[in-house]
Design a protein around this motif. Structure first.
Motif, short mmCIF file in Angstrom:
data_model
loop_
_atom_site.label_atom_id
_atom_site.label_comp_id
_atom_site.label_asym_id
_atom_site.label_seq_id
_atom_site.Cartn_x
_atom_site.Cartn_y
_atom_site.Cartn_z
N UNK A 32 0.83 -1.20 0.00
CA UNK A 32 0.00 0.00 0.00
C UNK A 32 0.87 1.26 0.00
N UNK A 33 2.02 1.17 0.64
CA UNK A 33 2.92 2.31 0.76
C UNK A 33 3.67 2.57 -0.55
N UNK A 34 3.46 1.73 -1.55
CA UNK A 34 4.15 1.91 -2.83
C UNK A 34 5.43 1.09 -2.86
N UNK A 91 -0.01 -6.83 5.00
CA UNK A 91 -0.12 -7.48 3.69
C UNK A 91 -0.95 -6.63 2.73
N UNK A 92 -1.64 -5.62 3.27
CA UNK A 92 -2.49 -4.76 2.46
C UNK A 92 -1.71 -4.21 1.27
N UNK A 93 -2.33 -4.20 0.10
CA UNK A 93 -1.66 -3.67 -1.07
C UNK A 93 -2.40 -4.08 -2.33
N UNK A 94 -1.70 -3.99 -3.45
CA UNK A 94 -2.27 -4.33 -4.74
C UNK A 94 -1.75 -5.68 -5.19
#
Length: 93
Positions: free
Chosen positions: A30-32, A79-82
């Motif tokens: 999520x932080x890139x 684990x949040x993200x794309x």
């Protein structure tokens, strides 16, 4: 958090499914930052052997039925993200 997460991915192909078919799952936090491959499939599953998802990904797909889904065990907030599922079935992409 704490429960298995199913990441669904379905595909259609105009070409017959062969052992050349490849599935890649990539992840970006999520932080890139950098995309990283966390799962690869070609005839057999190859979960990542490094990084935060090591030993936590299982193959739930069935390529004959157009399914390239995976599961993540013991998910945590970080684990949040794309998550991106990419399927190539040469010559069809």
């Amino acid at each position: 958090i704490g429960e298995q997460v199913l990441l669904k991915c379905s595909f259609k192909s105009t070409s017959p499914i062969t052992e050349s078919l490849m599935v890649d799952w990539t992840y970006r936090p999520l932080t890139g930052g950098q995309m990283e491959t966390i799962f690869h499939y070609q005839s057999v599953p190859y979960p990542t052997t490094v990084g935060k998802f090591k030993d936590r990904i299982s193959w739930l797909g069935n390529v004959a039925q157009g399914d390239a889904s995976i599961a993540i065990q013991n998910p945590v907030l970080s684990d949040n993200g794309t998550f991106i599922c990419s399927v190539k079935n040469p010559p069809d992409v």
